[in-house]
Design an enzyme around this catalytic site. Structure first.
Site, PDB file in Angstrom:
ATOM      1  N   SER A 245      36.793  39.992  37.654  1.00 59.04           N
ATOM      2  CA  SER A 245      37.307  39.258  37.725  1.00 59.04           C
ATOM      3  C   SER A 245      37.407  38.459  36.718  1.00 59.04           C
ATOM      4  O   SER A 245      36.095  39.323  35.739  1.00 59.04           O
ATOM      5  CB  SER A 245      36.388  38.648  38.639  1.00 59.04           C
ATOM      6  N   LYS A 246      37.829  37.561  36.557  1.00 59.09           N
ATOM      7  CA  LYS A 246      37.545  36.328  35.473  1.00 59.09           C
ATOM      8  C   LYS A 246      36.052  36.472  34.690  1.00 59.09           C
ATOM      9  O   LYS A 246      36.205  36.256  33.535  1.00 59.09           O
ATOM     10  CB  LYS A 246      37.792  35.155  35.668  1.00 59.09           C
TER      11      LYS A 246
END
Ligand code: GLU
Length: 494
Positions: A245-246
């Site tokens: 994820s980010k």
């Protein structure tokens, strides 16, 4: 006889194309190319609140950049709305689906009750067989029906190409909604209806879709369609073993493109996320991947996104290009860094021979195209900072003696008739012999003066590429600035 392979990539245009999505797309594409089948693109833009045309364009752009060409016209799911709903109505007419008039709060209460008794709630189909008059009466009360698919008794079993046999008891699958009470089709219906119409033979998607698949199978069957084969790809995790994820840094393909990764390196790296060849080979050209990729060698274990490996592979793909190709690709990065002008086509603002020599010296050291602008800055401007670390290491210990040596180099270079690597090297050897010093005591301070750095390409070569005039100027400039720079580098250390 088995059907000719047709696979689809079905991204939702709700943001920049995520690495995980690109991975799914790539495995579909490689499979299609390997099997001489068709790779179809379907834009799943039914979520009108989150889908945007610019994200659709971004998908096309990234797929084109990655070289993942698609066959046939792009299918837009939102344009097929009527078809989805018509199919649901037909299922109601044939008795395989039904209108359900329960209110959400009534269902909530029933689910709670079942849970308290340790049962699964399955819709009791109370509204499944209404007469028209009964339905009208309910609608007069203000109830609006959803359409639900009837799930038969028994078990749902399928052979996943990667996971093996998957089996679930149907009592765990509720009669799920295929059309909402506002008349819009749900994801499950849209996907299966489109997969049927597009004649998809293999559904290859992320492992998080397994539960959906157990539902979709019932829709395929209700629609009287042949079941596709299913293959669920492993999840991609960050190095902390959590889903990518980010938080882990860049997660969209375009961020890597903008950071100077090559499409072939992205394709190569993503292909290794879950695909195992059985030998140690990690560098693959696109052509090799198209020939060798096989779903049967995809493993089920989660796979880890290793950024260092990605960088290394990118460096390998950089090494596989010619200087000419690299110059073309590196130029936009040099322009963005303000090092060369966006001038004439073909980069004629920089002497072509010079560009080729520069790229030749840098190629082994660069892991991304952006590196050419960072590591190669000094080739394009003398406006660079002296790295304080380099200054402390090679100038600060004996600044006066270093200044004298730089002065000698300047004088000797000025006097050189032919400015080639042998001549330059001889200057350094002669000076160090004469003064009883090591060659390194000239080489390191000189590198700092010419490049601002303590490491870089071979010094004698870069001196010749920079040319006599630039070298002499920079040595001169270094002499002027040395006292201040030495002082400042001491401050920056403290
Ligand atoms: N649009 C879905 C997604 O982006 C893919 C659905 C599918 O592959 O069936 O997750």
């Amino acid at each position: 006889m088995s059907r000719p392979v047709r696979v689809r990539f079905a991204p939702s245009p709700t943001g920049l194309l995520h690495i995980g999505s690109a991975h799914t797309g790539l495995f579909n594409w490689l499979f299609a190319r390997r099997e001489k089948g068709r790779f179809l693109l379907r834009i799943e833009d039914t979520d009108t609140a989150r889908s945007r045309p610019e994200w659709v364009d971004a998908i096309f752009e990234v797929l084109e950049w990655m070289g993942m060409d698609w066959d046939e016209k792009v299918v837009y799911q939102s344009q097929r709305f009527d078809r989805h709903v018509a199919r649901a109505r037909a299922l109601v007419d044939s008795g395989q689906a039904y209108r359900c008039y329960y209110l959400p709060e009534e269902l909530e209460a029933k689910k709670k009750e079942a849970l308290a008794e340790g049962r699964y709630w399955r819709n009791d189909r109370r509204y499944a067989d209404l007469t028209d008059a009964e339905a009208e009466a309910l609608e007069a009360e203000g109830r609006k029906p959803v359409i639900r698919l009837k799930i038969p008794e028994g078990k749902t079993v399928f052979q996943d190409r990667i996971l093996g046999e998957i089996a679930v008891e149907n009592e765990t699958i509720d009669d799920f909604v295929i059309v909402r009470s506002n008349g819009t089709p749900l994801y499950h219906l849209a996907v299966v209806s489109d997969d049927v119409d597009m004649n998809v033979t293999h559904v290859i998607r992320g492992i998080d879709h397994v539960t959906n698949t157990t539902k979709h199978i019932h829709l395929f069957q209700a629609l009287g369609a042949e079941l596709p084969e299913f293959a669920h790809l492993p999840s991609i995790l960050g190095e902390d073993k959590k889903k990518l994820s980010k938080r882990h840094g860049a997660v969209s393909v375009s961020e890597y493109r903008d950071a100077g990764y090559l499409p072939d390196a992205v394709v190569n790296f993503l292909s290794l996320l879950g695909w195992q060849t059985g030998d140690d080979q990690e560098f693959f050209t696109r052509a090799e991947l198209m020939e060798r990729f096989s779903l049967d060698q995809v493993h089920k274990r989660d796979t880890v996104f290793d950024l260092r490996k990605f960088e290394w592979l990118n460096g390998q793909h950089i090494m596989a290009l010619s200087n000419e190709e690299l110059w073309t690709l590196a130029k936009p990065f040099l322009m963005r860094a303000g090092l060369i002008e966006d001038g004439l086509p073909g980069g004629q603002d920089v002497d072509h021979d010079y560009a080729m020599e520069v790229v030749g010296l840098l190629r082994e050291r660069c892991r991304t195209l952006a590196d050419f602008a960072v590591q190669g800055r000094f080739f394009f401007t003398d406006d660079f900072d002296y790295n304080p670390k380099a200054v402390r290491k090679h100038w600060s210990k004996e600044p006066d003696a270093v200044a004298v040596r730089i002065g000698w180099l300047r004088d000797e270079f000025t006097a050189l008739a032919s400015f080639d690597t042998e001549a330059v090297e001889e200057v350094v050897r002669n000076l160090s012999d004469r003064e009883g010093l090591k060659a390194a005591q000239f080489i390191h301070p000189c590198r700092v003066a010419l490049t601002g750095e303590m490491a870089g390409p071979s010094l004698f070569h870069l001196i010749v590429v920079l040319g006599k005039e630039a070298c002499v100027d920079r040595l001169e400039k270094a002499l002027v600035r040395l006292p201040d720079v030495v002082e400042q580098s001491a401050v920056s250390e403290g």
